[in-house]
Design an enzyme around this catalytic site. Structure first.
Site, mmCIF file in Angstrom:
data_model
loop_
_atom_site.group_PDB
_atom_site.id
_atom_site.type_symbol
_atom_site.label_atom_id
_atom_site.label_comp_id
_atom_site.label_asym_id
_atom_site.label_seq_id
_atom_site.Cartn_x
_atom_site.Cartn_y
_atom_site.Cartn_z
ATOM 1 N N GLY A 138 -3.289 62.651 90.690
ATOM 2 C CA GLY A 138 -4.359 61.900 91.596
ATOM 3 C C GLY A 138 -4.180 62.264 92.685
ATOM 4 N N ASP B 246 -1.982 54.098 91.249
ATOM 5 C CA ASP B 246 -2.795 55.542 90.584
ATOM 6 C C ASP B 246 -1.020 55.137 91.076
ATOM 7 O OD1 ASP B 246 -4.872 57.532 90.476
ATOM 8 O OD2 ASP B 246 -2.281 58.454 90.749
ATOM 9 N N ASN B 247 0.259 56.365 90.392
ATOM 10 C CA ASN B 247 0.899 57.278 90.745
ATOM 11 C C ASN B 247 0.729 58.148 92.073
ATOM 12 O OD1 ASN B 247 0.756 58.990 88.715
ATOM 13 N ND2 ASN B 247 2.135 58.445 88.001
ATOM 14 N N LEU C 128 -8.509 54.681 83.161
ATOM 15 C CA LEU C 128 -8.658 56.483 83.516
ATOM 16 C C LEU C 128 -7.010 57.194 83.685
ATOM 17 C CD1 LEU C 128 -11.324 55.404 83.443
ATOM 18 C CD2 LEU C 128 -11.577 57.402 85.627
ATOM 19 N N GLY D 48 -7.191 59.724 90.966
ATOM 20 C CA GLY D 48 -8.074 60.647 90.491
ATOM 21 C C GLY D 48 -9.118 61.453 90.803
ATOM 22 N N PHE D 49 -9.425 62.491 90.302
ATOM 23 C CA PHE D 49 -10.661 63.056 90.088
ATOM 24 C C PHE D 49 -12.446 61.973 89.977
ATOM 25 C CE2 PHE D 49 -14.002 66.175 87.850
ATOM 26 C CZ PHE D 49 -14.918 66.059 89.178
ATOM 27 N N TYR E 180 -1.621 66.591 73.414
ATOM 28 C CA TYR E 180 -3.002 65.650 74.207
ATOM 29 C C TYR E 180 -4.103 65.277 73.914
ATOM 30 C CZ TYR E 180 -6.223 64.992 77.882
ATOM 31 O OH TYR E 180 -6.909 64.366 78.776
ATOM 32 N N THR F 55 2.788 59.482 78.674
ATOM 33 C CA THR F 55 2.063 58.081 79.709
ATOM 34 C C THR F 55 1.198 58.198 78.730
ATOM 35 O OG1 THR F 55 2.844 60.264 81.601
ATOM 36 C CG2 THR F 55 1.597 58.578 81.645
ATOM 37 N N ALA G 158 -10.604 55.842 78.758
ATOM 38 C CA ALA G 158 -10.833 56.946 79.116
ATOM 39 C C ALA G 158 -10.525 57.842 77.841
ATOM 40 C CB ALA G 158 -10.814 57.730 79.743
#
Ligand code: UDP
Length: 334
Positions: free
Chosen positions: A36, A31-32, A76, A10-11, A149, A95, A117
């Site tokens: 990302g 990462d999936n 993260l 990701g970023f 969220y 998730t 995070a």
């Protein structure tokens, strides 16, 4: 040490991977690639001290192996971006809650430190700026998916603190405030890459609502410095820290600055929230972190001003070429 980064493509994750490698650590990024991008790791693939695992954090067998092999975890991986969350509320909840729960269970099994995070969203629509870590949170109704969220991340925080208190798992929490910089994509609603892409493509800059709402944008390099410093600080265990800039700007002014710094003549379009997100969408009017706590703990404060960050983002999109700029066109991000 051998660091495991979930959401490592990701970023923020990719910038964190670079920072940890630069300090001599070995890094595994899992990462999936849902949000990302493999391209974020382009500079790292092939290094002997770096490993990329293309897998979902929901795969317990793989995660068990990765957690057992690492010394510490930076968690993260999450569903991110307000726009994505409004479109995908189930994935957001699953998730963010189930993923974190499993990471904490594995961290307990192997006695590993976890840095979680979290986000400034957990303050909700509180008006008590600057937000302090122990301040009350103000949430909207459950019928509005936007709040799912914030609530999912708040549950993550509860879980993390509970694992720390009850099972003595070393857990620390960072609440990120509008992190921005090169490699961030506009595809999930984030305002800075969107405005920059629009300006470079000569399309109208989309400002939602009146544009009078404010945010403080923190350069990702400052953000990851806070993250690795906190992870190396034993007193940070069991604590929550805001990580953000205090340079407050209205979104309207942000759009003006992006126009000026790109030299774009594109107009600014004001778009009602209902049209941009969902009916009854509620936005935060002001969001400013208190950074007293993190400053006292590790002496951290941001060093990079917004104008410099904007120039970096603009240069990044210019370098990426027209493909990425084209993808900013309306409707391309669903
Ligand atoms: N926003 C905007 N135009 C866009 C995308 C976002 O005006 O194309 C606004 C959004 O409504 C919010 C602010 O910019 O007020 C920051 O949005 P972002 O999604 O980047 O982060 P948030 O602070 O909402 O998590």
């Amino acid at each position: 040490m051998h660091m495991l980064i979930t959401g490592g493509a990701g970023f923020i994750g990719s910038h964190l991977a670079e920072a940890l490698l630069a300090q001599g650590h070995t890094v595994t990024a899992v990462d999936n690639l849902s949000t990302g991008r493999y391209a974020n790791l382009a500079g790292l693939i092939g290094r002997p001290d770096f490993q990329f695992v293309h897998e979902s954090i929901a795969n317990e067998t793989v995660m068990d192996r990765l957690v057992s092999a690492c010394s510490a975890i930076f968690h993260l991986a999450a569903a991110v971006g307000v726009e994505l969350i409004v479109k995908n509320p189930v994935a957001t909840l699953e998730t963010n809650i189930q993923g974190t729960e499993m990471i904490l269970r594995l961290a307990r099994r192997y006695r590993r430190q976890v840095l979680l995070a979290s986000t400034s969203e957990v303050y909700g629509k509180s008006t008590q700026v600057p937000f302090q870590e122990d301040a009350d949170r103000v949430m909207g109704p459950t019928a509005r998916s936007r709040w799912s969220y914030a609530e999912s991340k708040a549950i993550d925080e509860f879980l993390g603190l509970a694992y720390h208190r009850q099972f003595d798992v070393p857990v620390m929490i960072c609440r990120f405030f509008n992190t921005v910089g090169p490699r961030q994509t506009g595809a999930y609603g984030m305002v800075v890459p969107r405005l920059v892409q629009q300006a470079l493509a000569g399309q109208p800059l989309t400002v939602y609502g009146t544009g009078q709402q404010t945010r403080c944008f923190c350069n990702v390099r400052d953000t990851v410095r806070a993250v690795w410093q906190l992870a190396a600080t034993p007193q940070a265990v069991g604590e929550i820290y805001n990580v953000g800039s205090q340079e407050e700007i209205t979104i309207g002014e942000l759009a003006e600055r992006v126009r000026a710094r790109t030299g774009s003549a594109a107009p600014i379009d004001f778009i009602p929230y209902e049209q941009a997100y969902e009916k009854g969408f509620e936005d935060m009017q002001r969001r400013v972190p208190s950074i007293d706590k993190i400053r006292a703990a590790i002496g951290w404060q941001p060093t990079i001003l917004l104008d410099q960050t904007l120039d970096e983002v603009i240069a990044d999109f210019r370098q990426a070429g027209s493909d990425r700029i084209e993808s900013a066109s309306p409707g391309a991000d669903s």
